[in-house]
Design an enzyme around this catalytic site. Structure first.
Site, PDB file in Angstrom:
ATOM      1  N   LYS A  49       0.819  -1.213   0.000  1.00  0.00           N
ATOM      2  CA  LYS A  49       0.000   0.000   0.000  1.00  0.00           C
ATOM      3  C   LYS A  49       0.854   1.265   0.000  1.00  0.00           C
ATOM      4  O   LYS A  49       0.427   2.301  -0.478  1.00  0.00           O
ATOM      5  CB  LYS A  49      -0.948   0.001   1.197  1.00  0.00           C
ATOM      6  CG  LYS A  49      -2.046  -1.042   1.058  1.00  0.00           C
ATOM      7  CD  LYS A  49      -3.148  -0.884   2.085  1.00  0.00           C
ATOM      8  CE  LYS A  49      -4.312  -1.813   1.793  1.00  0.00           C
ATOM      9  NZ  LYS A  49      -3.953  -3.249   1.922  1.00  0.00           N
TER      10      LYS A  49
HETATM   11  C1  LIG Z   1      -4.585  -4.309   1.223  1.00  0.00           C
HETATM   12  C2  LIG Z   1      -3.864  -5.592   1.136  1.00  0.00           C
HETATM   13  C3  LIG Z   1      -4.246  -6.611   0.227  1.00  0.00           C
HETATM   14  C4  LIG Z   1      -5.452  -6.486  -0.668  1.00  0.00           C
HETATM   15  O1  LIG Z   1      -5.275  -5.553  -1.692  1.00  0.00           O
HETATM   16  P1  LIG Z   1      -6.544  -4.930  -2.474  1.00  0.00           P
HETATM   17  O2  LIG Z   1      -5.982  -3.846  -3.292  1.00  0.00           O
HETATM   18  O3  LIG Z   1      -7.464  -4.427  -1.396  1.00  0.00           O
HETATM   19  O4  LIG Z   1      -7.154  -6.046  -3.269  1.00  0.00           O
HETATM   20  C5  LIG Z   1      -3.469  -7.757   0.160  1.00  0.00           C
HETATM   21  N1  LIG Z   1      -2.390  -7.938   0.976  1.00  0.00           N
HETATM   22  C6  LIG Z   1      -2.002  -6.997   1.852  1.00  0.00           C
HETATM   23  C7  LIG Z   1      -0.829  -7.267   2.715  1.00  0.00           C
HETATM   24  C8  LIG Z   1      -2.721  -5.793   1.979  1.00  0.00           C
HETATM   25  O5  LIG Z   1      -2.322  -4.872   2.877  1.00  0.00           O
END
Ligand SMILES: *Cc1c(COP(=O)(O)O)cnc(C)c1O
Length: 484
Positions: free
Chosen positions: A120
């Site tokens: 993220k």
């Molecule tokens: C947010 C997140 C996801 C999921 O990603 P999306 O974009 O919501 O599909 C997967 N793995 C981790 C570690 C995350 O923080």
């Protein structure tokens, strides 16, 4: 480049006009009027670029109302080795998002070397710089109010810390985050970051955010905004690493654009894989987009059957890949808009059914329609992983390759290995580092997860937070007092 709403009833806007926005006024999500195409000769030229230079090439196709020199400077300030220094111990590549081959044809794209050890950061760090730039231009301020169970909140705080014109008020359930996550967030000393530990559970935090957002007068007076995953800029920033991963997996600077590559993507809110879909629509030679869910398999069910049935909070299970414990995939509407031929009236009808919850429960079924049979043309396939799969995959990757992966990445690897095709390289997106999920790593491997050097002893740092009751009026007063 103009942006339109998936529900068709909002005026088209420019990039900076939607930068600070969440949903469009008609309840839809913003998407480009048409996806920009990338030519073969552009792909050839882009192969040799550094991550920030590549990000500029990709993003300038979507952002035409920030002067190019400013956009380039913002991107260069975002994607630096200093920001992305949290690699695995012993892995001191100064590259942003290095690709690591596990064996021929199988690779890990390391997206989690940013400040909070999760992918993220790739988008959120750019968002912080874009927000600061846009606010400075208009002389405005922004108060970001969020609720987190761990990952999103820390990523937002590390992206917004010290930014002029921005304050962050982050609600988290008191005593419910892991020690590491708590330390990460609460040890931030920046005066524009306010950690509020709410006496309650995550849903209480989220309810408070909703209640404050529904108070339109308060929201306008205090310039309340969010950084949730439907924000278009967050999706756009993620398109870049599919290009990076593709080039790295096909020979780097000297490689060719003939070879197709598949990606496996641990998914929750459909933000990450939506960026992959857009990269593919732009002309990047992606073969499969392999969507992996955990036990909360709403999206896997859709891609297998055509039925989309978001779950209630009560039906959402708590799992050992908690960032994928999602029951309504907030970005999914973007893909459905494309799938139904960009027909906004159809999207409106589908979501009217979902939002009214009637008559057969909140769901829609595209299996009998004209569009679902073409779903494979978009490259999507899907599968589900569970706790036992996760443990087995973490053990297998550790034993075979000496690499420790986190629980979410393990879900992606498990499903990716099941669905990949012979002769097509598979790139598994690494969405977090194992240091964040020590309990499951101990259960799988009987040892502590590796931790990047810079984060040793973070639990011993002084912590800054206030504890408050789950009381929206009190939290509004707290915000008011900080905004004087
Ligand atoms: C947010 C997140 C996801 C999921 O990603 P999306 O974009 O919501 O599909 C997967 N793995 C981790 C570690 C995350 O923080």
């Amino acid at each position: 480049m103009r942006y339109i709403s998936t529900r068709g009833n909002s005026p088209a806007k420019s990039f900076t006009e939607i930068l600070l926005a969440g949903l469009a006024p008609d309840g839809g999500l913003y998407l480009p009027e048409a996806y920009p195409r990338v030519s073969r000769s552009e792909l050839d030229q882009w192969r040799a670029l550094s991550y920030p230079a590549l990000a500029f090439k990709v993003l300038e196709k979507f952002i035409d109302d920030i002067p190019a020199a400013d956009l380039r400077a913002l991107i260069e300030r975002t994607y630096t080795p200093a920001v992305y220094q949290n690699s695995r111990p012993g892995d001191d590549s100064a590259e942003i998002t290095p690709l690591r081959w596990l064996e021929p044809g199988l690779a890990l794209l390391e997206l989690s070397n940013g400040p909070t050890l999760a992918f993220k950061d790739m988008a959120m760090q750019l968002l912080g710089n874009l927000f600061e730039y846009a606010l400075e231009k208009t002389g405005q301020e922004l108060n970001i109010l969020g609720a987190t169970s761990g990952d999103t909140g820390s990523s937002a705080e590390y992206a917004m810390r010290g930014k002029r014109g921005i304050r962050v008020f982050m609600l988290s359930p008191a005593g419910k985050m892991s020690r590491f996550q708590t330390a990460q967030m609460f040890s931030l000393a920046d005066p524009n970051i306010y950690n509020i530990a709410v006496e309650g559970v995550f849903d209480d935090c989220q309810d408070i955010v909703k209640s404050v957002s529904n108070d339109h007068a308060f929201k306008a007076a205090y310039r309340i905004g969010t950084v949730n995953s439907i924000n278009w800029a967050r999706v756009a920033a993620q398109i870049v690493y599919y290009f990076k991963g593709y080039f790295a997996a096909t020979g780097g600077a000297g490689g060719s654009n003939e070879q197709e590559v598949s990606f496996s993507v641990p998914s929750g809110n459909f933000g990450n894989i939506c960026a992959g879909h857009i990269a593919r629509m732009m002309g990047l030679p992606i073969r499969q987009l392999i969507l992996a869910t955990n036990e909360n398999n709403v999206l896997d069910e859709f891609f297998r059957t055509g039925v989309y049935r978001p779950r209630s909070n009560a039906e959402t299970r708590q799992t050992s890949s908690p960032s994928m414990d999602i029951s309504k995939a907030s970005n999914f509407e973007r893909f459905v808009f494309d799938l139904v031929g960009r027909d906004a009236a159809t999207v409106r009808d589908l979501w009217a059914g979902i939002e009214s919850g009637a008559p057969s429960g909140a769901a829609f079924d595209l299996s009998g329609g004209a569009h679902f049979p073409h779903i494979r043309d978009y490259g999507f396939v899907s599968g589900t992983s569970n706790h036992a799969d996760r443990l087995a995959t973490i053990r297998k990757v550790w034993a075979q390759y000496g690499i420790m992966v986190d629980t979410h990445t393990a879900d992606g690897i498990k499903v990716g290995l099941e669905l990949r095709e012979p002769g097509i390289p598979l790139v598994c997106l690494e969405t977090a580092l194992p240091a964040k999920f020590d309990e499951t790593i101990r259960a799988a491997l009987g040892r502590e997860p590796e931790r990047p050097a810079g984060l040793m002893g973070i639990e011993q740092l002084p912590q800054r937070f206030v504890v408050m009751a789950a009381d929206a009026p009190a939290i509004k007063r707290y915000i008011e007092e900080r905004c004087r």
